[in-house]
Design a protein around this motif. Structure first.
Motif, PDB file in Angstrom:
ATOM      1  N   ALA A  72       0.814  -1.218   0.000  1.00  0.00           N
ATOM      2  CA  ALA A  72       0.000   0.000   0.000  1.00  0.00           C
ATOM      3  C   ALA A  72       0.844   1.264   0.000  1.00  0.00           C
ATOM      4  O   ALA A  72       0.340   2.361  -0.308  1.00  0.00           O
ATOM      5  CB  ALA A  72      -0.921   0.001   1.213  1.00  0.00           C
ATOM      6  N   VAL A 116      -6.238   0.823  10.275  1.00  0.00           N
ATOM      7  CA  VAL A 116      -7.305   0.361   9.379  1.00  0.00           C
ATOM      8  C   VAL A 116      -7.857  -0.980   9.859  1.00  0.00           C
ATOM      9  O   VAL A 116      -9.073  -1.190   9.936  1.00  0.00           O
ATOM     10  CB  VAL A 116      -6.793   0.251   7.928  1.00  0.00           C
ATOM     11  CG1 VAL A 116      -7.835  -0.437   7.043  1.00  0.00           C
ATOM     12  CG2 VAL A 116      -6.444   1.622   7.372  1.00  0.00           C
ATOM     13  N   ALA A 176      -9.251   8.842   4.068  1.00  0.00           N
ATOM     14  CA  ALA A 176      -9.980   7.966   3.158  1.00  0.00           C
ATOM     15  C   ALA A 176      -9.095   7.385   2.069  1.00  0.00           C
ATOM     16  O   ALA A 176      -9.186   6.190   1.748  1.00  0.00           O
ATOM     17  CB  ALA A 176     -11.150   8.734   2.531  1.00  0.00           C
ATOM     18  N   GLU A 177      -8.186   8.223   1.491  1.00  0.00           N
ATOM     19  CA  GLU A 177      -7.361   7.718   0.394  1.00  0.00           C
ATOM     20  C   GLU A 177      -6.383   6.642   0.868  1.00  0.00           C
ATOM     21  O   GLU A 177      -6.132   5.654   0.169  1.00  0.00           O
ATOM     22  CB  GLU A 177      -6.614   8.865  -0.289  1.00  0.00           C
ATOM     23  CG  GLU A 177      -5.682   9.659   0.617  1.00  0.00           C
ATOM     24  CD  GLU A 177      -6.362  10.849   1.283  1.00  0.00           C
ATOM     25  OE1 GLU A 177      -5.662  11.796   1.646  1.00  0.00           O
ATOM     26  OE2 GLU A 177      -7.611  10.801   1.393  1.00  0.00           O
ATOM     27  N   LYS A 178      -5.817   6.824   2.069  1.00  0.00           N
ATOM     28  CA  LYS A 178      -4.908   5.814   2.597  1.00  0.00           C
ATOM     29  C   LYS A 178      -5.658   4.541   2.992  1.00  0.00           C
ATOM     30  O   LYS A 178      -5.157   3.426   2.832  1.00  0.00           O
ATOM     31  CB  LYS A 178      -4.131   6.369   3.795  1.00  0.00           C
ATOM     32  CG  LYS A 178      -3.070   7.381   3.415  1.00  0.00           C
ATOM     33  CD  LYS A 178      -2.159   7.694   4.589  1.00  0.00           C
ATOM     34  CE  LYS A 178      -1.017   8.618   4.150  1.00  0.00           C
ATOM     35  NZ  LYS A 178      -0.085   8.892   5.265  1.00  0.00           N
ATOM     36  N   ARG A 179      -6.864   4.724   3.528  1.00  0.00           N
ATOM     37  CA  ARG A 179      -7.669   3.553   3.890  1.00  0.00           C
ATOM     38  C   ARG A 179      -7.953   2.698   2.652  1.00  0.00           C
ATOM     39  O   ARG A 179      -7.876   1.465   2.702  1.00  0.00           O
ATOM     40  CB  ARG A 179      -8.980   3.998   4.538  1.00  0.00           C
ATOM     41  CG  ARG A 179      -9.863   2.833   5.019  1.00  0.00           C
ATOM     42  CD  ARG A 179     -11.148   3.358   5.652  1.00  0.00           C
ATOM     43  NE  ARG A 179     -10.849   4.127   6.852  1.00  0.00           N
ATOM     44  CZ  ARG A 179     -10.640   3.585   8.048  1.00  0.00           C
ATOM     45  NH1 ARG A 179     -10.701   2.269   8.193  1.00  0.00           N
ATOM     46  NH2 ARG A 179     -10.384   4.350   9.089  1.00  0.00           N
ATOM     47  N   LYS A 180      -8.262   3.347   1.516  1.00  0.00           N
ATOM     48  CA  LYS A 180      -8.526   2.615   0.280  1.00  0.00           C
ATOM     49  C   LYS A 180      -7.291   1.858  -0.197  1.00  0.00           C
ATOM     50  O   LYS A 180      -7.388   0.723  -0.673  1.00  0.00           O
ATOM     51  CB  LYS A 180      -9.009   3.571  -0.804  1.00  0.00           C
ATOM     52  CG  LYS A 180     -10.412   4.114  -0.553  1.00  0.00           C
ATOM     53  CD  LYS A 180     -10.839   5.052  -1.671  1.00  0.00           C
ATOM     54  CE  LYS A 180     -12.243   5.593  -1.427  1.00  0.00           C
ATOM     55  NZ  LYS A 180     -12.652   6.538  -2.511  1.00  0.00           N
ATOM     56  N   LEU A 181      -6.112   2.467  -0.061  1.00  0.00           N
ATOM     57  CA  LEU A 181      -4.872   1.791  -0.451  1.00  0.00           C
ATOM     58  C   LEU A 181      -4.635   0.545   0.394  1.00  0.00           C
ATOM     59  O   LEU A 181      -4.260  -0.509  -0.113  1.00  0.00           O
ATOM     60  CB  LEU A 181      -3.688   2.762  -0.309  1.00  0.00           C
ATOM     61  CG  LEU A 181      -3.600   3.904  -1.312  1.00  0.00           C
ATOM     62  CD1 LEU A 181      -2.487   4.879  -0.918  1.00  0.00           C
ATOM     63  CD2 LEU A 181      -3.353   3.366  -2.727  1.00  0.00           C
ATOM     64  N   GLU A 201      -6.917  -1.200   2.146  1.00  0.00           N
ATOM     65  CA  GLU A 201      -7.951  -2.204   1.879  1.00  0.00           C
ATOM     66  C   GLU A 201      -7.682  -2.920   0.557  1.00  0.00           C
ATOM     67  O   GLU A 201      -7.916  -4.138   0.447  1.00  0.00           O
ATOM     68  CB  GLU A 201      -9.323  -1.536   1.869  1.00  0.00           C
ATOM     69  CG  GLU A 201      -9.766  -1.071   3.257  1.00  0.00           C
ATOM     70  CD  GLU A 201     -11.050  -0.257   3.227  1.00  0.00           C
ATOM     71  OE1 GLU A 201     -11.456   0.158   2.104  1.00  0.00           O
ATOM     72  OE2 GLU A 201     -11.645  -0.034   4.300  1.00  0.00           O
ATOM     73  N   ALA A 202      -7.190  -2.193  -0.450  1.00  0.00           N
ATOM     74  CA  ALA A 202      -6.861  -2.823  -1.737  1.00  0.00           C
ATOM     75  C   ALA A 202      -5.700  -3.793  -1.573  1.00  0.00           C
ATOM     76  O   ALA A 202      -5.709  -4.897  -2.136  1.00  0.00           O
ATOM     77  CB  ALA A 202      -6.522  -1.748  -2.768  1.00  0.00           C
TER      78      ALA A 202
END
Length: 347
Positions: free
Chosen positions: A27, A37, A46-51, A53-54
């Motif tokens: 990430a 997270v 939010a942007e780091k959380r998405k990274l 989670e991906a």
């Protein structure tokens, strides 16, 4: 956990667990961000959380509940030990506890004692090996050995719906004595004077409690109370029940300890050509799903399974968080539902 691979030579591949280090690298974030997270903290943008989670999805990472519990100094794995779930009440309680545990962010490990003290002890040992943070136990026929082991392990434990004379443990249960009082009073009001309680396990604490309450309530209502042990199979029970159904003064009402015994009574009566409620009335201390669809609709005791589960859960969590000092003993009321299987007796 998910798995990553290391190549050794041409043919041998060793798979290793994916760690949060792997997730952080994929990430492009710090270990602290990944931890936040995973643990559901809201401080992650939010942007780091998405990274994160991906990366978790791509690598197949799963969190180790044991490791998480060790870091927090408290396991988020709860043990549940029940005799079995072929009784409607046990099944409903187990389902309610599982639902609460999921909503509360805990993992639930369920095992079965099958009413056997030795099996119960071995299952408890297995739960303890997983370092459970707490235990909800519906005791077996003779749970002394298991309770001693639990006490030595100092694992917070709640005994559920089966009374046991041990002041070391919290106990949450239906007020079984009040249930029998209400059932017998209802039968006496309807003219019944010869009442049989059919039970599978005479040594069970709740059976002894019910039997004593039956005798007291029947005496108060000037009725005759009879205790009948089913034996280990339907065939044995049919043999034991037959003399009661055929004698000169048969019982006018049968109270069955659970849904299995209730089924056995219905089959035995059908085989003997005896009809309910014309020849006898029938009440179940359980509440099977089919109770209101049989003919005649079955009279039951509806236990507050969701309330039992909630009280047991809250008591256990309070004990785990050291919010309680002295063990508690809570008695919850059940609902008595008289349907057409209990008739007015005028003979």
């Amino acid at each position: 956990m998910g798995l990553s691979t290391l190549q050794f030579g041409r043919n041998f591949i060793l798979k290793q667990p994916v760690t949060i280090v792997d997730v952080a690298r994929r990430a492009g974030v710090s270990l602290g961000t990944v931890s936040n997270v995973i643990n559901g903290r809201v401080s992650v943008r939010a942007e780091k959380r998405k990274l994160v989670e991906a990366a978790i999805a791509e690598l197949g990472f799963t969190r180790s509940m044991l490791a998480t519990g060790m870091r927090r100094q408290q396991s988020h794995v709860i043990g549940l030990c029940v005799p079995f779930t072929n009784f409607q009440n046990f099944s409903a309680i187990a389902d309610a506890i599982e639902k609460i545990s999921a909503e509360s962010g805990y993992e639930l490990m369920q095992v079965y004692s099958r009413q056997d003290p030795e099996t119960e002890l071995s299952r408890i040992e297995r739960l303890l090996a997983f370092r459970i943070g707490g235990l909800i136990l519906i005791p077996s026929l003779e749970p002394k050995a298991a309770l001693e082991r639990i006490a030595r392990a100092k694992v917070p434990t709640v005994l559920l719906n089966r009374p046991f004379d041990d002041p070391r443990f919290d106990q949450i249960m239906v007020d079984h004595r009040a249930v029998i009082d209400s059932v017998v009073d209802g039968l006496v009001e309807r003219g019944h004077r010869r009442i049989v309680l059919a039970s599978q396990y005479p040594k069970l604490s709740v059976t002894r409690l019910r039997t004593g309450a039956l005798r007291e309530a029947a005496k108060r209502g000037k009725a005759t109370a009879i205790s009948l042990t089913t034996g280990g199979s339907e065939a044995i029970f049919a043999e034991r029940l037959a003399p009661f159904l055929k004698r000169g003064e048969p019982p006018t009402a049968l109270i069955c300890s659970n849904s299995i015994v209730t089924t056995w009574v219905i089959r035995a009566a059908r085989a003997a050509g005896i009809k309910c409620p014309d020849d006898f009335s029938l009440m179940s201390l359980d509440d099977p799903e089919w109770a209101d669809v049989v003919t005649p609709p079955l009279s039951v005791v509806h236990q507050p399974t969701e309330l039992l589960a909630r009280y047991a859960w809250d008591t256990l969590v309070g004990r785990m968080e050291a919010k309680r000092t002295k063990p508690v003993r809570e008695l919850l009321a059940a609902s008595i539902v008289f349907r057409q299987s209990v008739g007015q007796w005028t003979q």
